[in-house]
Each structure stands twice: as structure tokens, then as C-alpha cells.
Design a protein around this motif. Structure first.
Motif, PDB file in Angstrom:
ATOM      1  N   ASP A 167       0.669  -1.068  -0.066  1.00 12.38           N
ATOM      2  CA  ASP A 167      -0.086  -0.013  -0.030  1.00 12.38           C
ATOM      3  C   ASP A 167       0.869   1.212   0.029  1.00 12.38           C
ATOM      4  OD1 ASP A 167      -2.344  -1.390   0.019  1.00 12.38           O
ATOM      5  OD2 ASP A 167      -2.334  -1.512   2.065  1.00 12.38           O
ATOM      6  N   ARG A 168       1.912   1.196  -0.553  1.00 12.60           N
ATOM      7  CA  ARG A 168       2.834   2.397  -0.533  1.00 12.60           C
ATOM      8  C   ARG A 168       2.479   3.596  -1.373  1.00 12.60           C
ATOM      9  NH1 ARG A 168       8.145   2.727   1.219  1.00 12.60           N
ATOM     10  NH2 ARG A 168       9.215   0.915   2.473  1.00 12.60           N
ATOM     11  N   ASP A 169       1.579   3.117  -2.055  1.00 12.37           N
ATOM     12  CA  ASP A 169       1.167   4.152  -2.996  1.00 12.37           C
ATOM     13  C   ASP A 169       0.027   5.016  -2.215  1.00 12.37           C
ATOM     14  OD1 ASP A 169      -0.534   2.073  -3.242  1.00 12.37           O
ATOM     15  OD2 ASP A 169      -2.032   2.730  -4.745  1.00 12.37           O
ATOM     16  N   LYS A 170      -0.229   4.443  -1.315  1.00  8.23           N
ATOM     17  CA  LYS A 170      -1.286   5.323  -0.501  1.00  8.23           C
ATOM     18  C   LYS A 170      -0.921   6.342   0.607  1.00  8.23           C
ATOM     19  CE  LYS A 170      -4.705   1.600  -0.974  1.00  8.23           C
ATOM     20  NZ  LYS A 170      -5.393   0.603   0.263  1.00  8.23           N
ATOM     21  N   ILE A 171       0.442   6.305   0.662  1.00  6.98           N
ATOM     22  CA  ILE A 171       1.076   6.841   1.674  1.00  6.98           C
ATOM     23  C   ILE A 171       0.907   8.389   1.653  1.00  6.98           C
ATOM     24  CG2 ILE A 171       3.467   7.830   2.558  1.00  6.98           C
ATOM     25  CD1 ILE A 171       4.404   4.817   2.226  1.00  6.98           C
ATOM     26  N   PRO A 172       1.094   9.154   0.504  1.00  4.99           N
ATOM     27  CA  PRO A 172       0.930  10.561   0.371  1.00  4.99           C
ATOM     28  C   PRO A 172      -0.460  11.126   1.004  1.00  4.99           C
ATOM     29  CG  PRO A 172       1.962   9.905  -1.580  1.00  4.99           C
ATOM     30  CD  PRO A 172       1.479   8.625  -0.854  1.00  4.99           C
ATOM     31  N   VAL A 173      -1.494  10.258   0.596  1.00  6.23           N
ATOM     32  CA  VAL A 173      -2.985  10.767   0.985  1.00  6.23           C
ATOM     33  C   VAL A 173      -2.906  10.437   2.648  1.00  6.23           C
ATOM     34  CG1 VAL A 173      -5.316  10.001   0.712  1.00  6.23           C
ATOM     35  CG2 VAL A 173      -4.018   9.974  -1.079  1.00  6.23           C
ATOM     36  N   ILE A 174      -2.529   9.506   3.039  1.00  6.63           N
ATOM     37  CA  ILE A 174      -2.711   9.152   4.307  1.00  6.63           C
ATOM     38  C   ILE A 174      -1.929   9.842   5.398  1.00  6.63           C
ATOM     39  CG2 ILE A 174      -2.201   7.521   6.278  1.00  6.63           C
ATOM     40  CD1 ILE A 174      -2.761   5.324   4.118  1.00  6.63           C
ATOM     41  N   VAL A 175      -0.568  10.298   5.034  1.00  2.20           N
ATOM     42  CA  VAL A 175      -0.047  11.104   5.704  1.00  2.20           C
ATOM     43  C   VAL A 175      -0.326  12.681   5.641  1.00  2.20           C
ATOM     44  CG1 VAL A 175       2.388  12.333   5.986  1.00  2.20           C
ATOM     45  CG2 VAL A 175       2.128   9.694   5.605  1.00  2.20           C
ATOM     46  N   ARG A 176      -0.796  13.101   4.324  1.00  2.00           N
ATOM     47  CA  ARG A 176      -1.156  14.352   4.448  1.00  2.00           C
ATOM     48  C   ARG A 176      -2.513  14.790   5.086  1.00  2.00           C
ATOM     49  NH1 ARG A 176       0.510  17.711   0.594  1.00  2.00           N
ATOM     50  NH2 ARG A 176       1.363  15.816  -0.681  1.00  2.00           N
ATOM     51  N   SER A 177      -3.326  13.791   4.927  1.00  2.00           N
ATOM     52  CA  SER A 177      -4.673  13.891   5.777  1.00  2.00           C
ATOM     53  C   SER A 177      -4.478  14.031   7.446  1.00  2.00           C
ATOM     54  CB  SER A 177      -5.390  12.759   5.511  1.00  2.00           C
ATOM     55  OG  SER A 177      -6.422  12.685   6.630  1.00  2.00           O
ATOM     56  N   LYS A 178      -3.261  13.063   7.854  1.00  2.00           N
ATOM     57  CA  LYS A 178      -2.987  13.360   9.047  1.00  2.00           C
ATOM     58  C   LYS A 178      -2.418  14.428   9.786  1.00  2.00           C
ATOM     59  CE  LYS A 178      -2.833  10.930  13.363  1.00  2.00           C
ATOM     60  NZ  LYS A 178      -3.787  10.216  13.976  1.00  2.00           N
ATOM     61  N   PHE A 179      -1.542  14.937   8.868  1.00  4.24           N
ATOM     62  CA  PHE A 179      -0.673  16.165   9.075  1.00  4.24           C
ATOM     63  C   PHE A 179      -1.726  17.634   9.002  1.00  4.24           C
ATOM     64  CE2 PHE A 179       2.878  13.555   9.482  1.00  4.24           C
ATOM     65  CZ  PHE A 179       3.730  14.456  10.149  1.00  4.24           C
ATOM     66  N   GLU A 180      -2.367  17.520   8.102  1.00  6.76           N
ATOM     67  CA  GLU A 180      -3.291  18.695   7.952  1.00  6.76           C
ATOM     68  C   GLU A 180      -4.238  18.711   9.244  1.00  6.76           C
ATOM     69  OE1 GLU A 180      -5.039  18.047   4.154  1.00  6.76           O
ATOM     70  OE2 GLU A 180      -3.600  19.109   2.981  1.00  6.76           O
ATOM     71  N   ARG A 181      -4.963  17.579   9.692  1.00 11.34           N
ATOM     72  CA  ARG A 181      -5.745  17.602  10.870  1.00 11.34           C
ATOM     73  C   ARG A 181      -4.861  18.194  12.048  1.00 11.34           C
ATOM     74  NH1 ARG A 181      -7.619  12.676   9.016  1.00 11.34           N
ATOM     75  NH2 ARG A 181      -6.607  11.580  10.712  1.00 11.34           N
ATOM     76  N   PHE A 182      -3.491  17.784  11.894  1.00  9.74           N
ATOM     77  CA  PHE A 182      -2.521  18.067  13.222  1.00  9.74           C
ATOM     78  C   PHE A 182      -2.639  19.926  13.213  1.00  9.74           C
ATOM     79  CE2 PHE A 182       1.570  19.885  14.190  1.00  9.74           C
ATOM     80  CZ  PHE A 182       1.561  19.387  15.807  1.00  9.74           C
ATOM     81  N   PHE A 183      -2.241  20.218  11.878  1.00  8.13           N
ATOM     82  CA  PHE A 183      -2.056  21.832  11.820  1.00  8.13           C
ATOM     83  C   PHE A 183      -3.337  22.563  12.344  1.00  8.13           C
ATOM     84  CE2 PHE A 183       1.669  20.643   9.344  1.00  8.13           C
ATOM     85  CZ  PHE A 183       2.582  21.429   9.887  1.00  8.13           C
ATOM     86  N   LYS A 184      -4.624  21.833  11.955  1.00  5.73           N
ATOM     87  CA  LYS A 184      -5.898  22.612  12.499  1.00  5.73           C
ATOM     88  C   LYS A 184      -6.115  22.447  13.937  1.00  5.73           C
ATOM     89  CE  LYS A 184      -8.039  22.000   7.733  1.00  5.73           C
ATOM     90  NZ  LYS A 184      -9.149  21.132   7.148  1.00  5.73           N
ATOM     91  N   SER A 185      -5.507  21.532  14.511  1.00  5.83           N
ATOM     92  CA  SER A 185      -5.621  21.563  15.925  1.00  5.83           C
ATOM     93  C   SER A 185      -5.005  22.748  16.978  1.00  5.83           C
ATOM     94  CB  SER A 185      -5.076  20.206  16.421  1.00  5.83           C
ATOM     95  OG  SER A 185      -3.598  20.259  16.345  1.00  5.83           O
ATOM     96  N   PRO A 186      -5.457  22.783  18.150  1.00  6.04           N
ATOM     97  CA  PRO A 186      -4.920  23.909  18.998  1.00  6.04           C
ATOM     98  C   PRO A 186      -3.311  23.815  18.940  1.00  6.04           C
ATOM     99  CG  PRO A 186      -6.757  23.253  20.037  1.00  6.04           C
ATOM    100  CD  PRO A 186      -6.562  22.196  18.829  1.00  6.04           C
ATOM    101  N   GLN A 187      -2.624  22.436  19.035  1.00 10.64           N
ATOM    102  CA  GLN A 187      -1.218  22.353  19.259  1.00 10.64           C
ATOM    103  C   GLN A 187      -0.693  22.678  18.074  1.00 10.64           C
ATOM    104  OE1 GLN A 187      -0.180  18.138  20.010  1.00 10.64           O
ATOM    105  NE2 GLN A 187       1.879  18.821  20.892  1.00 10.64           N
ATOM    106  N   GLY A 188      -1.324  22.342  16.723  1.00  7.91           N
ATOM    107  CA  GLY A 188      -0.237  22.786  15.556  1.00  7.91           C
ATOM    108  C   GLY A 188      -0.620  24.221  15.100  1.00  7.91           C
TER     109      GLY A 188
END
Length: 306
Positions: free
Chosen positions: A112-133
Motif C-alpha cells: 500500500d505504499r502508493d497510499k502513503i501521500p494521502v494518509i500522511v497528508r490527511s493526518k498532518f493537515e488535521r494536526f495543523f488545524k488542532s490547537p497544538q498545531g
């Protein structure tokens, strides 16, 4: 009249007949066939014979998720239709390092390596929207650079083998649900062979009333398996009987790969994936005999009138 699959087509049934009105066809499909096909025992049989049904989806009753202990701790895996395990993507919460950078760990199946960009981008974008990010105060460009760097790091990370072990499970058999499917088959085979002489009989009316009261694979007014069989004047049939072996020989297939329906004198025997039932005095008179075998492996139906 609409076309009816006498043996459920999702379980490899090929025999059809125009013997049901649209309303009854919908009822049988929703309340008898569908619960039958969802039974874990039937799903095991469908998986073994690669029977995908109308949509082509081969069921996997042991899909999971299952927990496997790997080099990086516990890993969640699922089994595909061929029992091949696949790691469920897992990315831990993004955290801020003492140096002001970002850290996280990521588990994904190598295929599933081809799915890495979508999964990582989704996780980090949510982080940057959190109070901590948001407290980092990073510009959109800095956020994109951090995400792209994380994606690149994960894509270039080496693959590691995950240790395998035994996965244990149990398959429950809902006998009333399997029995009601067999009762439907017995009723329809008698209708095909005897036509009006059966359809207009008191026994056919009795069967119609019982089958019409089925809801989600059960008859609510019947208190248990024995009571259900008594209502249909039926009982389990011996799996070792010579009758089933003779039909299997005629079909040149093992019984577990066959759907069988036999009319003999006043009675009917129905066996699907090797589980047989006999319905006594289904017919008012001893008419001609008939043998149907539906091989799910070779996808063929054989018929003999006796």
C-alpha cells in the motif's frame, strides 16, 4: 411471474424458474436468501469455492481485524479473500519535538505504499488545524514543506517483515436460517415439477404461509429449531446416506460442492453444501421423481426425471 433462483445465486445457484410474483420474490430474497448468504458457515463455503455473487465480492468471514505482535509492537491486520494478511494503516498522533520539529510513526502494508501521500497528508493537515498545531504559527508554505518531507521520509523507509502466527476463530451455524433456505428450495422444486397440482394443494398453501412469515431468517412465532421443523414436517437427513452419494456420483462432484434437490414419492430432500434436510409428505400424491444437482465448482446443473 418473475425469475427466481431456486438455489441462492450468491451461493452458486444456477437453476432458475418463473414461479414467483415480484412481491414474493422480493420477500424470499430479503428475508430468506440474504440472511442465509450472510451466515458465517455459508460465507466459508462461498470463500472456499470462490463464489462472489452478483457483485463478485468473495466473502471473508475471518477478515478481522486481528492483532499481530511485530517488531514495532502490536500491528492490526486484515485477511483478504485469499487469506493473505494486510497491515491496516496506522499513524500515531503527530507530536512536537524539543527542537521544534514534528515527529510521528507510521505502519502500512508494503503493498500500500502508493497510499502513503494521502494518509500522511490527511493526518498532518488535521494536526495543523488542532490547537497544538496552530500554536506553532507556521505559514501554509512551512506546513506544506513539513508534510512533503514527512511523505518523502515514509516513502523511502525500508520495509520490515511482520512475524506471522496462528489466528484462531469459530464459525457459528444458524441451523434455523439454513433450514428455511432448504424449505424454500423444496417448495419451489415441487412447484416446478408438479405445477398446479402442487401449487393449489393444501401443503403448498401451508408452505406459502410459513415462508411468508419469515423475517430476517427466522419465523418469530416458532420457538426453536425443533418447533420450526415440526411446522414443515421435516427433519435433518443423514449426511452419510447412500442417496446423497449416488447423486454426487451422478454429478461427478463431492457433496460439499453441490446443491441437491430430490423429489421421491411424496417427499423431498434438499442438501446445500452438504447439509441435508428431508421434507415429508410435501406432495399430496406420489408423483414422478426428480433429481437436481447444482455444482458450484463447475457451474453446471444436471437434471434427471425418474
Amino acid at each position: 411471474m418473475t425469475e427466481e433462483h431456486i438455489f441462492a445465486d450468491g451461493a452458486g445457484g444456477l437453476l432458475t424458474a418463473n414461479i414467483l410474483c415480484e412481491r414474493c420474490n422480493r420477500h424470499f430474497g430479503r428475508h430468506i436468501d440474504a440472511p442465509y448468504l450472510k451466515q458465517p458457515f455459508i460465507q466459508v463455503a462461498r470463500n472456499a469455492h470462490k463464489l462472489g455473487g452478483r457483485r463478485g465480492n468473495i466473502p471473508q468471514p475471518f477478515e478481522g481485524p486481528h492483532t499481530v505482535t511485530g517488531p514495532s509492537g502490536s500491528v492490526q491486520v486484515k485477511l483478504d479473500a485469499d487469506f493473505k494478511p494486510r497491515v491496516i494503516p496506522q499513524i500515531k498522533d503527530v507530536s512536537i519535538t524539543p527542537e521544534g520539529g514534528l515527529a510521528s510513526s507510521f505502519l502500512i502494508d508494503a503493498s500500500d505504499r502508493d497510499k502513503i501521500p494521502v494518509i500522511v497528508r490527511s493526518k498532518f493537515e488535521r494536526f495543523f488545524k488542532s490547537p497544538q498545531g496552530a500554536a506553532l504559527g507556521w505559514s501554509p508554505q512551512e506546513q506544506r514543506r513539513a508534510i512533503d518531507q514527512a511523505i518523502e521520509n515514509y516513502k523511502n523507509a525500508p520495509s520490515h517483515s511482520t512475524p506471522t502466527g496462528e489466528i484462531a476463530g469459530q464459525v457459528a451455524v444458524d441451523m434455523p436460517c439454513l433450514f428455511l433456505e432448504a424449505a424454500k428450495v423444496a417448495f419451489e422444486i415441487a412447484a416446478v415439477e408438479d405445477r398446479e397440482s402442487f401449487v393449489e394443494s393444501a401443503r403448498a398453501t401451508h408452505f406459502r404461509d410459513l415462508l411468508g412469515s419469515v423475517r430476517d431468517g427466522t419465523i418469530p412465532t416458532r420457538s426453536g429449531f425443533d418447533d420450526l421443523m415440526h411446522a414443515f414436517d421435516a427433519e435433518p437427513f443423514s449426511r452419510g446416506t447412500s442417496l446423497l452419494h449416488h447423486v454426487a456420483n451422478l454429478a461427478n462432484s463431492p457433496t460439499h460442492a453441490l446443491h441437491i434437490a430430490v423429489l421421491h414419492e411424496k417427499h423431498a430432500v434438499v442438501a446445500m453444501f452438504g447439509i441435508p434436510f428431508i421434507f415429508r409428505n410435501l406432495r399430496d400424491t406420489s408423483g414422478h421423481g426428480a433429481i437436481y444437482s447444482n455444482c458450484v465448482e463447475r457451474r453446471e446443473v444436471r437434471y434427471m426425471r425418474t
